[in-house]
Design a protein around this motif. Sequence first.
Motif, PDB file in Angstrom:
ATOM      1  N   GLN A 122       0.830  -1.204   0.000  1.00  0.00           N
ATOM      2  CA  GLN A 122       0.000   0.000   0.000  1.00  0.00           C
ATOM      3  C   GLN A 122       0.868   1.260   0.000  1.00  0.00           C
ATOM      4  O   GLN A 122       0.353   2.363   0.190  1.00  0.00           O
ATOM      5  N   GLU A 124       2.339   4.255  -1.222  1.00  0.00           N
ATOM      6  CA  GLU A 124       1.956   5.140  -2.317  1.00  0.00           C
ATOM      7  C   GLU A 124       3.145   5.488  -3.216  1.00  0.00           C
ATOM      8  O   GLU A 124       2.992   5.664  -4.429  1.00  0.00           O
ATOM      9  N   SER A 128       2.922   4.664  -7.106  1.00  0.00           N
ATOM     10  CA  SER A 128       3.028   5.789  -8.040  1.00  0.00           C
ATOM     11  C   SER A 128       4.172   5.584  -9.025  1.00  0.00           C
ATOM     12  O   SER A 128       4.030   5.855 -10.226  1.00  0.00           O
TER      13      SER A 128
END
Length: 378
Positions: A122, A124, A128
């Motif tokens: 998870q 980010e 990304s």
Amino acid sequence: MIITVFSFVTSLILFNIYIFLIAVIRPRNIFLFRFGIIPVILLIAACIFRLIFFVELPFTRVLRSEVIYPAILDFFTAEIFEMHVYELLFAVWIAGSIYYLQKYIRQLIFLNKLANSLIETQDERIISCMNEITTESNKNTKVKIVQSNEISVPMIAGFFKPVIYLPYTNFTDVDLKNILMHEWIHFLHKDAWTKLFVNLISVVFWWNPFVHILKNELSQTLELRCDLSIISRMEHENHLIYLESIIKVIKYANNKSLHKLRSAVGITQLVSISGNENMTQRFELILNYLSCKKRNMLSSVIVCAFILLSVVASYGFVVQPAHIAPEVTEHDDVYIITPETSYLVQNEDGTYSVYIDNNYMGTIENRYDEQFSSLPVK
């Protein structure tokens, strides 16, 4: 186009010769600097093609072996424990293939279970970065990224749905992009499929030491191709940064025990800390990429053309034992049998009919008897 025992043996010999050439050429940077990685990849493809398509074509000529081949044939047709040697060896061959096949299947099952047991990251920053990479390559493939303390080296697995395995460590944004890009390029090149195919060959030919050499050479060649593909998209000053990312992974891996996942079929690792020479070669090619890029493309084309011609030429001959056959069942005369004038036809009961100059001469039960073993079966 026919297939015989001797066309298979000839292909196997040529397969080994190609692997020997790969093992000699691939470690030599001077060759890669001058001709690039493509000839090595083509040699790997050539050796696999030559192994799989073991046929005799209309223009194939028979090379007679007067001493070596007949002696080998006598050994294989000799009896031991009321069995022919070739029957005993064939049983061992099949047993070994079954063992290695179940081993690879278990690895695939383990790999699938591991991917399903680990929770998708998870983070980010990682998500990304991966999205940016897939967008730049114009691919919308969903990539699952998982992290585990048991993993020490970034790696990728998956034939249809890629799964990238990352260790728990604080990579910088640049390092993270280089690592994820490396694994993504492996997926785009279908390297998992290539490795699986060669692993299946090793299942069948587990007894051939050259097959295991091929697996090692293939792994290094795929890494070299991946490195060159990545740095070809970078500015020259970023080549050193890419190397620094690899070095950081090596340092981290050296401080941990490698997870047993490292040997699983379908896995492609960023680095291998057990092969110092291979890592040195990767570094040297990256550092000298500009020199490689300026190589004479004509010379590379010539080498590739020579490899292709060698494959075609290899079908120009097949090695068979030379012999004169004794009396054939059901006839009192003695005939000279050669593959050019004689052939066998398999019957429904497992016996073989012998034809000489298209004339039926009799029936035999064992086509591997010395006098009949070189005859084609139609």
